[in-house]
Scaffold this motif. Sequence first.
Motif, PDB file in Angstrom:
ATOM      1  N   PRO A  92     -21.482 -25.831  16.656  1.00 32.47           N
ATOM      2  CA  PRO A  92     -20.163 -25.616  16.040  1.00 32.47           C
ATOM      3  C   PRO A  92     -19.184 -26.706  16.456  1.00 32.47           C
ATOM      4  CG  PRO A  92     -20.553 -24.043  17.802  1.00 32.47           C
ATOM      5  CD  PRO A  92     -21.834 -24.749  17.579  1.00 32.47           C
ATOM      6  N   LYS A  93     -18.197 -26.969  15.575  1.00 33.26           N
ATOM      7  CA  LYS A  93     -17.268 -28.054  15.844  1.00 33.26           C
ATOM      8  C   LYS A  93     -15.974 -27.574  16.490  1.00 33.26           C
ATOM      9  CE  LYS A  93     -19.074 -31.115  12.337  1.00 33.26           C
ATOM     10  NZ  LYS A  93     -20.140 -30.162  11.920  1.00 33.26           N
ATOM     11  N   ARG A  94     -15.660 -26.296  16.331  1.00 32.82           N
ATOM     12  CA  ARG A  94     -14.449 -25.787  16.989  1.00 32.82           C
ATOM     13  C   ARG A  94     -14.624 -24.317  17.338  1.00 32.82           C
ATOM     14  NH1 ARG A  94     -13.694 -26.835  11.764  1.00 32.82           N
ATOM     15  NH2 ARG A  94     -12.910 -28.906  12.215  1.00 32.82           N
ATOM     16  N   GLY A  95     -13.661 -23.815  18.123  1.00 32.67           N
ATOM     17  CA  GLY A  95     -13.688 -22.401  18.481  1.00 32.67           C
ATOM     18  C   GLY A  95     -14.434 -22.155  19.779  1.00 32.67           C
ATOM     19  N   TRP A  96     -14.636 -20.870  20.068  1.00 33.80           N
ATOM     20  CA  TRP A  96     -15.269 -20.503  21.350  1.00 33.80           C
ATOM     21  C   TRP A  96     -16.714 -20.959  21.419  1.00 33.80           C
ATOM     22  CZ3 TRP A  96     -19.597 -17.524  21.004  1.00 33.80           C
ATOM     23  CH2 TRP A  96     -19.781 -16.856  19.779  1.00 33.80           C
ATOM     24  N   GLY A  97     -17.320 -21.159  20.253  1.00 33.85           N
ATOM     25  CA  GLY A  97     -18.730 -21.544  20.230  1.00 33.85           C
ATOM     26  C   GLY A  97     -18.990 -22.876  20.902  1.00 33.85           C
ATOM     27  N   VAL A  98     -17.969 -23.761  20.917  1.00 32.89           N
ATOM     28  CA  VAL A  98     -18.157 -25.084  21.515  1.00 32.89           C
ATOM     29  C   VAL A  98     -18.428 -24.943  23.003  1.00 32.89           C
ATOM     30  CG1 VAL A  98     -17.099 -27.318  21.938  1.00 32.89           C
ATOM     31  CG2 VAL A  98     -16.693 -26.158  19.774  1.00 32.89           C
ATOM     32  N   SER A  99     -17.515 -24.241  23.706  1.00 33.37           N
ATOM     33  CA  SER A  99     -17.695 -24.079  25.153  1.00 33.37           C
ATOM     34  C   SER A  99     -18.995 -23.350  25.449  1.00 33.37           C
ATOM     35  CB  SER A  99     -16.531 -23.288  25.748  1.00 33.37           C
ATOM     36  OG  SER A  99     -15.340 -23.997  25.569  1.00 33.37           O
ATOM     37  N   ALA A 100     -19.281 -22.291  24.676  1.00 37.34           N
ATOM     38  CA  ALA A 100     -20.493 -21.505  24.912  1.00 37.34           C
ATOM     39  C   ALA A 100     -21.727 -22.389  24.762  1.00 37.34           C
ATOM     40  CB  ALA A 100     -20.543 -20.329  23.943  1.00 37.34           C
ATOM     41  N   SER A 101     -21.759 -23.205  23.707  1.00 36.11           N
ATOM     42  CA  SER A 101     -22.927 -24.066  23.488  1.00 36.11           C
ATOM     43  C   SER A 101     -23.070 -25.098  24.603  1.00 36.11           C
ATOM     44  CB  SER A 101     -22.804 -24.824  22.165  1.00 36.11           C
ATOM     45  OG  SER A 101     -22.539 -23.945  21.119  1.00 36.11           O
ATOM     46  N   LEU A 102     -21.931 -25.686  24.993  1.00 35.03           N
ATOM     47  CA  LEU A 102     -21.996 -26.719  26.033  1.00 35.03           C
ATOM     48  C   LEU A 102     -22.545 -26.137  27.327  1.00 35.03           C
ATOM     49  CD1 LEU A 102     -18.634 -28.664  25.523  1.00 35.03           C
ATOM     50  CD2 LEU A 102     -20.917 -29.391  24.918  1.00 35.03           C
ATOM     51  N   ILE A 103     -22.064 -24.939  27.693  1.00 35.22           N
ATOM     52  CA  ILE A 103     -22.506 -24.339  28.952  1.00 35.22           C
ATOM     53  C   ILE A 103     -23.989 -23.976  28.872  1.00 35.22           C
ATOM     54  CG2 ILE A 103     -22.231 -22.326  30.457  1.00 35.22           C
ATOM     55  CD1 ILE A 103     -19.219 -22.454  29.770  1.00 35.22           C
TER      56      ILE A 103
ATOM     57  N   GLY B 247     -23.146 -25.368  39.760  1.00 36.38           N
ATOM     58  CA  GLY B 247     -23.005 -26.184  38.559  1.00 36.38           C
ATOM     59  C   GLY B 247     -22.381 -25.397  37.424  1.00 36.38           C
ATOM     60  N   ALA B 248     -22.817 -24.133  37.268  1.00 35.01           N
ATOM     61  CA  ALA B 248     -22.262 -23.306  36.206  1.00 35.01           C
ATOM     62  C   ALA B 248     -20.771 -23.094  36.424  1.00 35.01           C
ATOM     63  CB  ALA B 248     -22.994 -21.963  36.151  1.00 35.01           C
ATOM     64  N   LEU B 249     -20.369 -22.916  37.706  1.00 32.24           N
ATOM     65  CA  LEU B 249     -18.937 -22.759  38.000  1.00 32.24           C
ATOM     66  C   LEU B 249     -18.178 -24.039  37.640  1.00 32.24           C
ATOM     67  CD1 LEU B 249     -18.892 -20.853  41.406  1.00 32.24           C
ATOM     68  CD2 LEU B 249     -18.195 -20.018  39.163  1.00 32.24           C
ATOM     69  N   VAL B 250     -18.759 -25.186  38.007  1.00 35.77           N
ATOM     70  CA  VAL B 250     -18.106 -26.461  37.679  1.00 35.77           C
ATOM     71  C   VAL B 250     -17.889 -26.556  36.172  1.00 35.77           C
ATOM     72  CG1 VAL B 250     -18.416 -28.968  37.607  1.00 35.77           C
ATOM     73  CG2 VAL B 250     -18.929 -27.725  39.688  1.00 35.77           C
ATOM     74  N   ILE B 251     -18.943 -26.250  35.396  1.00 31.63           N
ATOM     75  CA  ILE B 251     -18.791 -26.351  33.940  1.00 31.63           C
ATOM     76  C   ILE B 251     -17.744 -25.363  33.449  1.00 31.63           C
ATOM     77  CG2 ILE B 251     -19.987 -26.437  31.733  1.00 31.63           C
ATOM     78  CD1 ILE B 251     -22.548 -26.336  33.168  1.00 31.63           C
ATOM     79  N   TRP B 252     -17.753 -24.143  34.025  1.00 31.44           N
ATOM     80  CA  TRP B 252     -16.817 -23.129  33.555  1.00 31.44           C
ATOM     81  C   TRP B 252     -15.381 -23.618  33.727  1.00 31.44           C
ATOM     82  CZ3 TRP B 252     -16.878 -19.279  30.434  1.00 31.44           C
ATOM     83  CH2 TRP B 252     -15.824 -18.372  30.428  1.00 31.44           C
ATOM     84  N   PHE B 253     -15.105 -24.248  34.866  1.00 33.61           N
ATOM     85  CA  PHE B 253     -13.739 -24.689  35.113  1.00 33.61           C
ATOM     86  C   PHE B 253     -13.362 -25.908  34.281  1.00 33.61           C
ATOM     87  CE2 PHE B 253     -14.114 -22.231  39.146  1.00 33.61           C
ATOM     88  CZ  PHE B 253     -13.113 -21.328  38.826  1.00 33.61           C
ATOM     89  N   VAL B 254     -14.327 -26.762  33.991  1.00 30.49           N
ATOM     90  CA  VAL B 254     -13.971 -27.960  33.224  1.00 30.49           C
ATOM     91  C   VAL B 254     -14.363 -27.813  31.753  1.00 30.49           C
ATOM     92  CG1 VAL B 254     -14.183 -29.474  35.232  1.00 30.49           C
ATOM     93  CG2 VAL B 254     -16.117 -29.212  33.686  1.00 30.49           C
ATOM     94  N   ARG B 255     -14.674 -26.585  31.307  1.00 29.96           N
ATOM     95  CA  ARG B 255     -15.223 -26.441  29.955  1.00 29.96           C
ATOM     96  C   ARG B 255     -14.264 -26.962  28.887  1.00 29.96           C
ATOM     97  NH1 ARG B 255     -13.116 -21.707  31.361  1.00 29.96           N
ATOM     98  NH2 ARG B 255     -12.053 -20.409  29.818  1.00 29.96           N
ATOM     99  N   ASN B 256     -12.946 -26.725  29.082  1.00 32.74           N
ATOM    100  CA  ASN B 256     -12.011 -27.220  28.073  1.00 32.74           C
ATOM    101  C   ASN B 256     -11.925 -28.730  28.086  1.00 32.74           C
ATOM    102  OD1 ASN B 256     -11.377 -24.727  27.031  1.00 32.74           O
ATOM    103  ND2 ASN B 256      -9.867 -24.338  28.643  1.00 32.74           N
TER     104      ASN B 256
END
Lengths: 293, 267
Positions: A92-103, B247-256
Amino acid sequence: MEKWENNKAWFLVLPVFLIVAFSAIIPLMTVVNYSVQDIFGPGNAVFVGTEWFEEVLRDTRLHDALGRQFLFSGLVLLIEIPLGILVALAMPKRGWGVSASLITLALPLLIPWNVIGTIWIIFTRPDIGLFGVAVNGLDLLSVPFDHTARPIYAWITLMAMEVWHWTPLVALLCYAGLRAIPEAYYQAAKIDGASALAVFRYIQLPKMRGVLTIAVLLRFMDSFLIYAEPFALTGGGPGNTTTFLSIYLVKIAVGQFDLGPAAAFSLIYFLIVLLLSFIFYQVLLNVGKGEKR
Amino acid sequence: MKNRKRYIALAVYFVLLMLPIYWMLTMSLRTNADILSSFSYYPKNLTFTNYIKIFTDRAWYSGYINSLIYVTMNTVISLSFALPAAYAFSRFKFLGDGQMFFWLLTNRMAPAAVFLLPYFQLYSTVGLIDTHIAVALAHCLFNVPLAVWILEGFMSGIPREIDETAFIDGYSFPRFFITLFIPLIRAGVGVTAFFCFMFSWVELLFARTLTVTNAKPIVATMTRTISATGLDWGLMAAAGTLTIVPGALVIWFVRNHMAKGFALGRV
């Protein structure tokens, strides 16, 4: 972008040069030193010239390992790069899905390499592992799946592990490249009535060249040097069928403590990686430059 | 309709991606005898003994602390050295720039096995064996070049006019770089930090060679689970699960930042 010409920029690069050189140059020279001597003990070494290099180059087991290594790295690149691009395109390009996918993508990358091998041992066990049980449950194979039993199963297991582990890296990098494409490009393509395939071929792929260079080089180098995961998973077996270059190298260096041949082997190994990386780098840097508009 | 198919395919991929990790998690919640005796999709007799052992045994939890210390050091060192160099590569043409750039990359290409002995000798000579900084420095070998490479991409995305305007306004270079330029590529710094953290966290050979007890990392501690009776699967799985947590915590904090960094793109 045109760059300023200024040799004073060296002062900005110098700290990086020094910190990397500290760890790089002295060990490299020491290995060169080992490779031309026969070492019997501390302070007791004889200069042997290129003898070790000749011995290593004639070693047929090394040739076999090199062949396996090329096959492995080739398969890795052929599977992971297209798969990574596909995943990046689907994200996805925007929204909550971006962070979820990245993690989600980053999780496999955070597990230490020796642990990866160990997890996959139990994950693929035919009696108590999910993968092994599932594959045998399908009941398609004439010989039950067990990665210690047949070379082909060991290879499948290794490839599955490798693709599982590293495709996310390619996907993350490609995603970054895709997000950098300005919306205006897509609008222009829409006005022209371009198909999805044309958009990919003429907009997305060229724009991803930078990240693809990083992805291809990283995946090539790291898969060519792979050690901890196959060592933990198959230990190079069954037989020698998954003995890759670095596993064979460790056998010589640590198992037999033949420092001279091992050092000569390391240098040849290093030069192969260097040469191929240089070719990849040059090709990816220059490919499609002519058609740039 | 087309989008839905795409998201279903992506969801399937993510589920497959999570399966080995799920398997590790379920094993970590079972006893060793239970794991080896029967196949089951989820832990039937939930037990936390594996985790309790890790959190109460100093030999175990100190491994995590040591790893975190040198990984943090390495990330900070890599970033602070790579930032100015990446600026130089993105803005200036200078004698030998292309060669220098490729030389940096070559440091990822040497097979580690034979290099470990000279490493040990070198770090012994300078008296750094079994310190956190030794591992942090050794990991710079592959992290600094990568950081320079990634940061250079982000910096090239910033127009040069910004630098020129700042210099006309009377900013000195250090002040411009720290107060204006770095905030502009903040997201890129976040992405780079993640990559440095990740590659330093998972590396085994250098970390194991350069440490004895005081700075012994968790990856080396884990080889303890292999005893005379074979692998202690439950304990190994619990330790493995815990290695994902920092690592998961690091990503969680920098996710934005990461999402933004990836949006800026130009890696």
